[in-house]
Design a protein around this motif. Structure first.
Motif, PDB file in Angstrom:
ATOM      1  N   GLU A  59      35.001  33.264  91.176  1.00  0.00           N
ATOM      2  CA  GLU A  59      35.037  31.960  91.845  1.00  0.00           C
ATOM      3  C   GLU A  59      34.611  32.080  93.306  1.00  0.00           C
ATOM      4  OE1 GLU A  59      39.011  30.664  91.128  1.00  0.00           O
ATOM      5  OE2 GLU A  59      38.576  29.927  89.095  1.00  0.00           O
ATOM      6  N   GLN A  60      35.009  33.170  93.964  1.00  0.00           N
ATOM      7  CA  GLN A  60      34.595  33.383  95.354  1.00  0.00           C
ATOM      8  C   GLN A  60      33.087  33.522  95.460  1.00  0.00           C
ATOM      9  OE1 GLN A  60      36.694  36.760  96.936  1.00  0.00           O
ATOM     10  NE2 GLN A  60      38.707  35.753  96.883  1.00  0.00           N
ATOM     11  N   LEU A  61      32.504  34.321  94.572  1.00  0.00           N
ATOM     12  CA  LEU A  61      31.050  34.495  94.590  1.00  0.00           C
ATOM     13  C   LEU A  61      30.355  33.180  94.262  1.00  0.00           C
ATOM     14  CD1 LEU A  61      28.551  36.261  94.850  1.00  0.00           C
ATOM     15  CD2 LEU A  61      28.823  36.883  92.433  1.00  0.00           C
ATOM     16  N   SER A  77      27.628  28.812  90.290  1.00  0.00           N
ATOM     17  CA  SER A  77      28.673  29.225  89.345  1.00  0.00           C
ATOM     18  C   SER A  77      28.081  29.981  88.159  1.00  0.00           C
ATOM     19  CB  SER A  77      29.454  28.008  88.853  1.00  0.00           C
ATOM     20  OG  SER A  77      28.589  27.066  88.236  1.00  0.00           O
ATOM     21  N   ASP A  78      26.878  29.568  87.717  1.00  0.00           N
ATOM     22  CA  ASP A  78      26.225  30.258  86.590  1.00  0.00           C
ATOM     23  C   ASP A  78      25.793  31.661  86.982  1.00  0.00           C
ATOM     24  OD1 ASP A  78      26.576  27.995  85.077  1.00  0.00           O
ATOM     25  OD2 ASP A  78      24.508  27.287  85.287  1.00  0.00           O
ATOM     26  N   LEU A  79      25.255  31.805  88.192  1.00  0.00           N
ATOM     27  CA  LEU A  79      24.843  33.126  88.657  1.00  0.00           C
ATOM     28  C   LEU A  79      26.049  34.051  88.807  1.00  0.00           C
ATOM     29  CD1 LEU A  79      22.181  32.130  91.338  1.00  0.00           C
ATOM     30  CD2 LEU A  79      21.747  33.403  89.231  1.00  0.00           C
ATOM     31  N   PHE A  83      26.640  37.543  86.848  1.00  0.00           N
ATOM     32  CA  PHE A  83      26.942  38.777  87.574  1.00  0.00           C
ATOM     33  C   PHE A  83      28.158  39.472  86.977  1.00  0.00           C
ATOM     34  CE2 PHE A  83      29.439  40.919  90.859  1.00  0.00           C
ATOM     35  CZ  PHE A  83      28.518  41.842  91.343  1.00  0.00           C
ATOM     36  N   PHE A  84      29.228  38.734  86.759  1.00  0.00           N
ATOM     37  CA  PHE A  84      30.447  39.363  86.239  1.00  0.00           C
ATOM     38  C   PHE A  84      30.313  39.727  84.763  1.00  0.00           C
ATOM     39  CE2 PHE A  84      32.120  37.973  90.245  1.00  0.00           C
ATOM     40  CZ  PHE A  84      33.050  38.957  90.549  1.00  0.00           C
ATOM     41  N   ASP A  85      29.457  39.021  84.031  1.00  0.00           N
ATOM     42  CA  ASP A  85      29.191  39.418  82.640  1.00  0.00           C
ATOM     43  C   ASP A  85      28.512  40.783  82.575  1.00  0.00           C
ATOM     44  OD1 ASP A  85      30.280  37.099  81.632  1.00  0.00           O
ATOM     45  OD2 ASP A  85      28.351  36.080  81.353  1.00  0.00           O
ATOM     46  N   GLN A  86      27.724  41.116  83.599  1.00  0.00           N
ATOM     47  CA  GLN A  86      26.969  42.373  83.610  1.00  0.00           C
ATOM     48  C   GLN A  86      27.639  43.463  84.447  1.00  0.00           C
ATOM     49  OE1 GLN A  86      22.839  41.636  84.627  1.00  0.00           O
ATOM     50  NE2 GLN A  86      22.747  39.808  83.353  1.00  0.00           N
ATOM     51  N   LEU A  87      28.790  43.162  84.994  1.00  0.00           N
ATOM     52  CA  LEU A  87      29.450  44.098  85.905  1.00  0.00           C
ATOM     53  C   LEU A  87      29.930  45.361  85.197  1.00  0.00           C
ATOM     54  CD1 LEU A  87      30.317  44.413  88.868  1.00  0.00           C
ATOM     55  CD2 LEU A  87      32.488  43.313  88.269  1.00  0.00           C
ATOM     56  N   GLU A  88      30.196  45.286  83.903  1.00  0.00           N
ATOM     57  CA  GLU A  88      30.677  46.467  83.186  1.00  0.00           C
ATOM     58  C   GLU A  88      29.654  47.606  83.232  1.00  0.00           C
ATOM     59  OE1 GLU A  88      32.552  47.804  78.851  1.00  0.00           O
ATOM     60  OE2 GLU A  88      31.944  45.721  79.196  1.00  0.00           O
ATOM     61  N   ALA A 130      24.803  45.647  94.693  1.00  0.00           N
ATOM     62  CA  ALA A 130      23.767  44.855  95.360  1.00  0.00           C
ATOM     63  C   ALA A 130      22.536  44.697  94.485  1.00  0.00           C
ATOM     64  CB  ALA A 130      23.396  45.517  96.683  1.00  0.00           C
ATOM     65  N   ASN A 131      22.179  45.749  93.755  1.00  0.00           N
ATOM     66  CA  ASN A 131      20.997  45.690  92.904  1.00  0.00           C
ATOM     67  C   ASN A 131      21.162  44.665  91.790  1.00  0.00           C
ATOM     68  OD1 ASN A 131      19.724  47.167  90.134  1.00  0.00           O
ATOM     69  ND2 ASN A 131      18.341  47.004  91.894  1.00  0.00           N
ATOM     70  N   LEU A 132      22.377  44.552  91.242  1.00  0.00           N
ATOM     71  CA  LEU A 132      22.621  43.533  90.213  1.00  0.00           C
ATOM     72  C   LEU A 132      22.418  42.138  90.785  1.00  0.00           C
ATOM     73  CD1 LEU A 132      23.492  42.570  87.457  1.00  0.00           C
ATOM     74  CD2 LEU A 132      25.877  43.036  88.073  1.00  0.00           C
ATOM     75  N   LEU A 133      22.921  41.894  91.979  1.00  0.00           N
ATOM     76  CA  LEU A 133      22.692  40.607  92.630  1.00  0.00           C
ATOM     77  C   LEU A 133      21.203  40.382  92.897  1.00  0.00           C
ATOM     78  CD1 LEU A 133      25.652  40.765  95.163  1.00  0.00           C
ATOM     79  CD2 LEU A 133      25.453  39.134  93.277  1.00  0.00           C
ATOM     80  N   HIS A 134      20.522  41.434  93.337  1.00  0.00           N
ATOM     81  CA  HIS A 134      19.083  41.351  93.605  1.00  0.00           C
ATOM     82  C   HIS A 134      18.319  40.990  92.335  1.00  0.00           C
ATOM     83  CE1 HIS A 134      15.241  42.492  95.523  1.00  0.00           C
ATOM     84  NE2 HIS A 134      14.942  43.038  94.349  1.00  0.00           N
TER      85      HIS A 134
END
Length: 281
Positions: A59-61, A77-79, A83-88, A130-134
């Motif tokens: 929610e913060q992101l 919110s979708d991004l 991001f958190f879906d791929q964080l694993e 950072a790369n995942l966000l990029h």
């Protein structure tokens, strides 16, 4: 004084509404502390607490991205959800990086030591996040995260670089990895290594400017490898203080050899290149 007031006011008016470094650092450090309890103020007590904190960070992101639509082309919110879906995968890959650092450093007595004290771990973890966000097309925020790590560790990794699994940075101070660098799996880099560009012309911004380092390469301290067409072949060893602007085939060894100068003769330094057939450059 009136002139200074006017100038300061104009800078505030023209400043874009980007998130402050403090906001991004707070998000990053909370996320790092959740993923790696070695960086947390206290450990979580249940899986429910983990879930709740992940939701809060998501929610913060999402709120940060929603307030800064100019930094991306999607819905905040979708991004954040993606991001958190791929964080694993980030979590798993950073643990592989820790394995590589433990296996590659005889001085490491435990993985806990690496997690709590190694600058290489901190810089690589920041890069992975950072790369995942990029990769999600988010601008500026990934760079802010890697610069947090840069200021803390002296290791400068651009979030746009491509880095494979089991990556090891030993010691690390002064390492620079440019935006279009490609690094394969099980690569080890020592302090002072630069993977940089031959050209700093702005017109080359959208081209591959930085080298490709294939699987299993070891690059020792102080080496500089430059250029988008430069490829270091797999399982090669690049010695300390070597300067390269051309490709090296797989299974090569390149090292700098110092010569002693005598008053009665001229002897120069040289580089030595070896692979299956010994040759001197």
């Amino acid at each position: 004084m009136n002139s200074l007031v006017s100038k300061i006011f104009k800078t505030h008016q023209s400043c874009s509404d980007c998130p402050s470094p403090q906001v991004i650092q707070s998000f990053f450090e909370e996320l790092l502390g959740l993923l790696f309890p070695e960086y947390a103020l206290q450990k979580v007590k249940s899986e429910e607490e983990v879930s709740a904190r992940l939701i809060l960070l998501r929610e913060q992101l999402g709120a940060i991205l929603s307030r800064n639509q100019h930094l991306h082309s999607g819905k905040g919110s979708d991004l954040a959800q993606t991001f958190f879906d791929q964080l694993e995968q980030v979590f798993d890959w950073v643990h592989q990086d820790v394995d590589a650092m433990f296996e590659g450093d005889p001085a490491a007595k435990s993985k806990t030591e690496i997690l709590r004290s190694y600058p290489g771990f901190y810089a690589i973890a920041a890069y992975r996040i950072a790369n995942l966000l990029h990769e999600l097309g988010i601008k500026l925020i990934p760079r802010m995260i890697t610069e947090i790590a840069h200021s803390r560790t002296g290791i400068d990794i651009h979030p746009g670089a491509t880095i494979g699994q089991y990556f090891c940075i030993d010691h690390g101070t002064g390492v620079v990895i440019g935006e279009t660098t490609h690094i394969g799996d099980r690569v080890k880099i020592y302090q002072g290594v630069t993977l940089g560009a031959l050209s700093v012309d702005k017109a080359d911004a959208d081209t591959k400017r930085h080298p490709t380092i294939e699987d299993g390469v070891v690059i020792y301290a102080g080496a500089t490898i430059l250029g988008g067409n430069t490829v270091i072949g797999k399982n090669s060893v690049i010695g300390g203080n070597v300067w390269l602007t051309k490709s090296v085939p797989a299974h090569s060894k390149v090292y700098y050899q110092t010569q002693i100068h005598h008053e009665d003769g001229l002897v120069t330094d040289r580089y030595v290149f070896k692979n299956d057939i010994d040759a001197t450059l």
